[in-house]
Design a protein around this motif. Structure first.
Motif, PDB file in Angstrom:
ATOM      1  N   GLY A  29       0.815  -1.209   0.000  1.00  0.00           N
ATOM      2  CA  GLY A  29       0.000   0.000   0.000  1.00  0.00           C
ATOM      3  C   GLY A  29       0.850   1.261   0.000  1.00  0.00           C
ATOM      4  O   GLY A  29       2.048   1.225   0.276  1.00  0.00           O
ATOM      5  N   TYR A  30       0.194   2.362  -0.319  1.00  0.00           N
ATOM      6  CA  TYR A  30       0.837   3.678  -0.392  1.00  0.00           C
ATOM      7  C   TYR A  30      -0.095   4.691   0.265  1.00  0.00           C
ATOM      8  O   TYR A  30      -1.303   4.680   0.013  1.00  0.00           O
ATOM      9  N   GLN A  31       0.504   5.549   1.099  1.00  0.00           N
ATOM     10  CA  GLN A  31      -0.280   6.473   1.939  1.00  0.00           C
ATOM     11  C   GLN A  31      -0.780   7.714   1.182  1.00  0.00           C
ATOM     12  O   GLN A  31      -1.703   8.374   1.630  1.00  0.00           O
ATOM     13  N   GLY A  32      -0.104   8.047   0.080  1.00  0.00           N
ATOM     14  CA  GLY A  32      -0.492   9.259  -0.646  1.00  0.00           C
ATOM     15  C   GLY A  32       0.095  10.511  -0.030  1.00  0.00           C
ATOM     16  O   GLY A  32       0.753  10.454   1.018  1.00  0.00           O
ATOM     17  N   VAL A  33      -0.163  11.637  -0.682  1.00  0.00           N
ATOM     18  CA  VAL A  33       0.291  12.911  -0.123  1.00  0.00           C
ATOM     19  C   VAL A  33      -0.722  13.355   0.939  1.00  0.00           C
ATOM     20  O   VAL A  33      -1.806  12.760   1.061  1.00  0.00           O
ATOM     21  N   PHE A  34      -0.358  14.365   1.692  1.00  0.00           N
ATOM     22  CA  PHE A  34      -1.264  14.912   2.701  1.00  0.00           C
ATOM     23  C   PHE A  34      -1.653  16.314   2.249  1.00  0.00           C
ATOM     24  O   PHE A  34      -0.788  17.183   2.103  1.00  0.00           O
ATOM     25  N   ALA A  35      -2.925  16.529   1.998  1.00  0.00           N
ATOM     26  CA  ALA A  35      -3.401  17.837   1.526  1.00  0.00           C
ATOM     27  C   ALA A  35      -4.888  17.935   1.795  1.00  0.00           C
ATOM     28  O   ALA A  35      -5.586  16.909   1.829  1.00  0.00           O
ATOM     29  N   THR A  36      -5.369  19.154   1.971  1.00  0.00           N
ATOM     30  CA  THR A  36      -6.812  19.314   2.154  1.00  0.00           C
ATOM     31  C   THR A  36      -7.520  18.986   0.826  1.00  0.00           C
ATOM     32  O   THR A  36      -6.911  19.018  -0.244  1.00  0.00           O
ATOM     33  N   ASN A  56      -6.990  -8.809   3.722  1.00  0.00           N
ATOM     34  CA  ASN A  56      -6.744  -7.567   2.993  1.00  0.00           C
ATOM     35  C   ASN A  56      -6.355  -6.475   3.980  1.00  0.00           C
ATOM     36  O   ASN A  56      -7.044  -6.271   4.986  1.00  0.00           O
ATOM     37  N   MET A  57      -5.276  -5.758   3.684  1.00  0.00           N
ATOM     38  CA  MET A  57      -4.862  -4.687   4.582  1.00  0.00           C
ATOM     39  C   MET A  57      -5.672  -3.428   4.309  1.00  0.00           C
ATOM     40  O   MET A  57      -5.545  -2.800   3.261  1.00  0.00           O
ATOM     41  N   ALA A  58      -6.532  -3.087   5.248  1.00  0.00           N
ATOM     42  CA  ALA A  58      -7.271  -1.823   5.154  1.00  0.00           C
ATOM     43  C   ALA A  58      -6.574  -0.833   6.085  1.00  0.00           C
ATOM     44  O   ALA A  58      -5.347  -0.777   6.139  1.00  0.00           O
ATOM     45  N   SER A  59      -7.315  -0.075   6.846  1.00  0.00           N
ATOM     46  CA  SER A  59      -6.741   0.890   7.791  1.00  0.00           C
ATOM     47  C   SER A  59      -7.894   1.506   8.565  1.00  0.00           C
ATOM     48  O   SER A  59      -9.034   1.534   8.091  1.00  0.00           O
ATOM     49  N   TYR A  60      -7.568   2.035   9.723  1.00  0.00           N
ATOM     50  CA  TYR A  60      -8.583   2.793  10.459  1.00  0.00           C
ATOM     51  C   TYR A  60      -9.026   4.009   9.625  1.00  0.00           C
ATOM     52  O   TYR A  60     -10.141   4.489   9.766  1.00  0.00           O
ATOM     53  N   ALA A  61      -8.141   4.426   8.689  1.00  0.00           N
ATOM     54  CA  ALA A  61      -8.504   5.508   7.761  1.00  0.00           C
ATOM     55  C   ALA A  61      -9.659   5.104   6.854  1.00  0.00           C
ATOM     56  O   ALA A  61     -10.330   5.958   6.274  1.00  0.00           O
ATOM     57  N   GLY A  62      -9.895   3.806   6.724  1.00  0.00           N
ATOM     58  CA  GLY A  62     -11.018   3.301   5.940  1.00  0.00           C
ATOM     59  C   GLY A  62     -12.275   3.136   6.783  1.00  0.00           C
ATOM     60  O   GLY A  62     -13.292   2.611   6.323  1.00  0.00           O
ATOM     61  N   MET A 103      -6.295  13.196   4.093  1.00  0.00           N
ATOM     62  CA  MET A 103      -5.928  11.907   3.482  1.00  0.00           C
ATOM     63  C   MET A 103      -7.077  11.415   2.600  1.00  0.00           C
ATOM     64  O   MET A 103      -7.579  10.297   2.762  1.00  0.00           O
ATOM     65  N   LEU A 104      -7.488  12.270   1.672  1.00  0.00           N
ATOM     66  CA  LEU A 104      -8.690  11.984   0.886  1.00  0.00           C
ATOM     67  C   LEU A 104      -8.583  10.674   0.102  1.00  0.00           C
ATOM     68  O   LEU A 104      -9.478   9.823   0.155  1.00  0.00           O
ATOM     69  N   ALA A 105      -7.476  10.505  -0.623  1.00  0.00           N
ATOM     70  CA  ALA A 105      -7.329   9.318  -1.472  1.00  0.00           C
ATOM     71  C   ALA A 105      -7.118   8.064  -0.626  1.00  0.00           C
ATOM     72  O   ALA A 105      -7.725   7.023  -0.876  1.00  0.00           O
ATOM     73  N   TYR A 106      -6.254   8.185   0.382  1.00  0.00           N
ATOM     74  CA  TYR A 106      -5.941   7.015   1.216  1.00  0.00           C
ATOM     75  C   TYR A 106      -7.209   6.515   1.915  1.00  0.00           C
ATOM     76  O   TYR A 106      -7.507   5.319   1.900  1.00  0.00           O
ATOM     77  N   GLY A 107      -7.941   7.442   2.521  1.00  0.00           N
ATOM     78  CA  GLY A 107      -9.177   7.047   3.201  1.00  0.00           C
ATOM     79  C   GLY A 107     -10.136   6.366   2.233  1.00  0.00           C
ATOM     80  O   GLY A 107     -10.674   5.296   2.520  1.00  0.00           O
ATOM     81  N   ALA A 108     -10.316   6.980   1.059  1.00  0.00           N
ATOM     82  CA  ALA A 108     -11.233   6.401   0.057  1.00  0.00           C
ATOM     83  C   ALA A 108     -10.778   4.996  -0.337  1.00  0.00           C
ATOM     84  O   ALA A 108     -11.577   4.063  -0.454  1.00  0.00           O
ATOM     85  N   SER A 109      -9.450   4.842  -0.528  1.00  0.00           N
ATOM     86  CA  SER A 109      -8.937   3.542  -0.977  1.00  0.00           C
ATOM     87  C   SER A 109      -9.170   2.465   0.079  1.00  0.00           C
ATOM     88  O   SER A 109      -9.484   1.319  -0.239  1.00  0.00           O
ATOM     89  N   LYS A 110      -9.044   2.841   1.343  1.00  0.00           N
ATOM     90  CA  LYS A 110      -9.198   1.827   2.398  1.00  0.00           C
ATOM     91  C   LYS A 110     -10.679   1.514   2.661  1.00  0.00           C
ATOM     92  O   LYS A 110     -11.024   0.397   3.029  1.00  0.00           O
ATOM     93  N   PHE A 111     -11.570   2.514   2.474  1.00  0.00           N
ATOM     94  CA  PHE A 111     -13.006   2.190   2.506  1.00  0.00           C
ATOM     95  C   PHE A 111     -13.291   1.151   1.422  1.00  0.00           C
ATOM     96  O   PHE A 111     -14.073   0.213   1.617  1.00  0.00           O
ATOM     97  N   ALA A 112     -12.653   1.323   0.244  1.00  0.00           N
ATOM     98  CA  ALA A 112     -12.870   0.383  -0.866  1.00  0.00           C
ATOM     99  C   ALA A 112     -12.362  -1.012  -0.505  1.00  0.00           C
ATOM    100  O   ALA A 112     -12.994  -2.022  -0.852  1.00  0.00           O
ATOM    101  N   GLU A 166       5.125  13.755  10.030  1.00  0.00           N
ATOM    102  CA  GLU A 166       5.823  14.863   9.357  1.00  0.00           C
ATOM    103  C   GLU A 166       4.887  15.556   8.353  1.00  0.00           C
ATOM    104  O   GLU A 166       4.823  16.788   8.292  1.00  0.00           O
ATOM    105  N   LEU A 167       4.165  14.761   7.586  1.00  0.00           N
ATOM    106  CA  LEU A 167       3.330  15.370   6.537  1.00  0.00           C
ATOM    107  C   LEU A 167       2.069  16.012   7.106  1.00  0.00           C
ATOM    108  O   LEU A 167       1.620  17.049   6.597  1.00  0.00           O
TER     109      LEU A 167
END
Ligand SMILES: NC(=O)c1ccc[n+]([C@@H]2O[C@H](COP(=O)([O-])OP(=O)(O)OC[C@H]3O[C@@H](n4cnc5c(N)ncnc54)[C@H](O)[C@@H]3O)[C@@H](O)[C@H]2O)c1
Length: 265
Positions: A95-102, A143-149, A156-165, A203-204
């Motif tokens: 998995g990849y965390q993505g960038v951090f941005a609003t 499957n590795m999800a995350s609490y972000a899912g 973490m818009l993309a990461y959260g969306a990916s882990k919900f998926a 950091e991010l």
């Protein structure tokens, strides 16, 4: 949970096998006698992990594989089955965390990259695993999800969306594959460390400048930890324990479940 599960004579295939959680899980299964097939894009790091596993005297294989490529995944499965005879457990973990941005600033290309690795990549592995385990007569997938899912963290818009998926795919695959004696579960760690992802996220998050976190990563660490009832990070070994439980016969009636490794909410 103890280290008493019996995985001797079994084989686990681990994607993201060069990373922190992949390595900890490989060590955990090796401790209980399983052979380990590592898949990762980062070949040099994966070979280092394999070197460290030699002390366990278990069969080990490394297979360079980009999970975003269906061809790579098919080739890696073919090579792993050639080497090990059969695969029993698949830990779909790269998995990849993505960038951090609003949300208003989230970059298009990074959103696509996150979805490519964390959703399309997970789909490729899930499909190949389903085909192999069905032919082999059964097995288990985590499957590795995350609490972000589960919660949708800020920035973490993309990461959260990916882990919900990932959690969604787990529920459907569990239903589709139950008739073939294949269990499919998800694992959702929250704050895990030490490790690359923990350092990177503090950091991010600090650099985004949002209302949720301080500008100093050390303060961010404490802010995040203070949000957990247990007031500490989960360890890599504690994540691996969750994978071991879900793969084990102790979980023989558990499928379509999302195990949250969170230290509470
Ligand atoms: N560490 C945490 O705090 C945490 C929390 C929740 C969920 N997770 C999830 O756990 C998984 C593992 O995370 P980690 O902490 O070990 O991170 P990590 O960065 O140490 O490991 C990720 C591994 O995935 C590999 N990878 C990335 N893209 C790939 C691709 N296209 N094909 C094949 N391999 C690829 C990387 O080379 C790396 O070895 C990820 O799915 C992550 O989202 C981690």
């Amino acid at each position: 949970m103890t280290a008493t599960y019996q995985f001797a004579g079994k084989t686990i295939l681990i994607t993201g096998g060069a990373g922190d959680i992949g390595k900890a899980t490989a060590q955990r299964f090796a401790t209980n006698g399983a052979g380990v097939a590592l898949l990762d894009l980062n070949e040099p790091k994966m070979v280092e992990v394999a070197e460290e596993l030699k002390d366990y005297n278990i069969p080990i294989g490394t297979f360079r594989c980009d999970v975003t490529s269906a061809d790579d995944v098919a080739q890696a499965f073919t090579s792993a089955v050639e080497k090990f005879g059969r695969i029993d457990y698949v830990f779909n973990n790269a998995g990849y965390q993505g960038v951090f941005a609003t949300t208003d600033k989230y970059p298009e290309d990074d959103f696509q990259k996150v979805i490519n690795i964390n959703v399309i990549g997970v789909f490729h592995i899930l499909k190949a695993a389903a085909q192999h385990l069905r032919e082999a007569g059964g097995g288990a997938i985590v499957n590795m999800a995350s609490y972000a899912g589960v919660v949708g963290p800020p920035n973490m818009l993309a990461y959260g969306a990916s882990k919900f998926a990932v959690i969604g795919m787990t529920q459907t695959a569990a239903k589709d594959l139950a008739p073939y004696n294949i269990r499919v579960n998800a694992l959702s760690p929250a704050l895990i460390g030490p490790g690359f992802m923990w350092t990177r996220q503090t950091e991010l998050q600090a650099a985004v400048g949002s209302q949720y976190f301080d500008a100093d990563p050390k303060v961010v660490e404490q802010q995040m930890i203070n949000s957990l009832p247990m007031r500490r990070l989960g360890s890599l070994a504690e994540v691996a324990n969750g994978v071991a439980f879900l793969m084990s016969d102790e979980a023989s009636y558990i499928t379509g479940f999302n195990l949250e490794v969170t230290g509470g909410e």
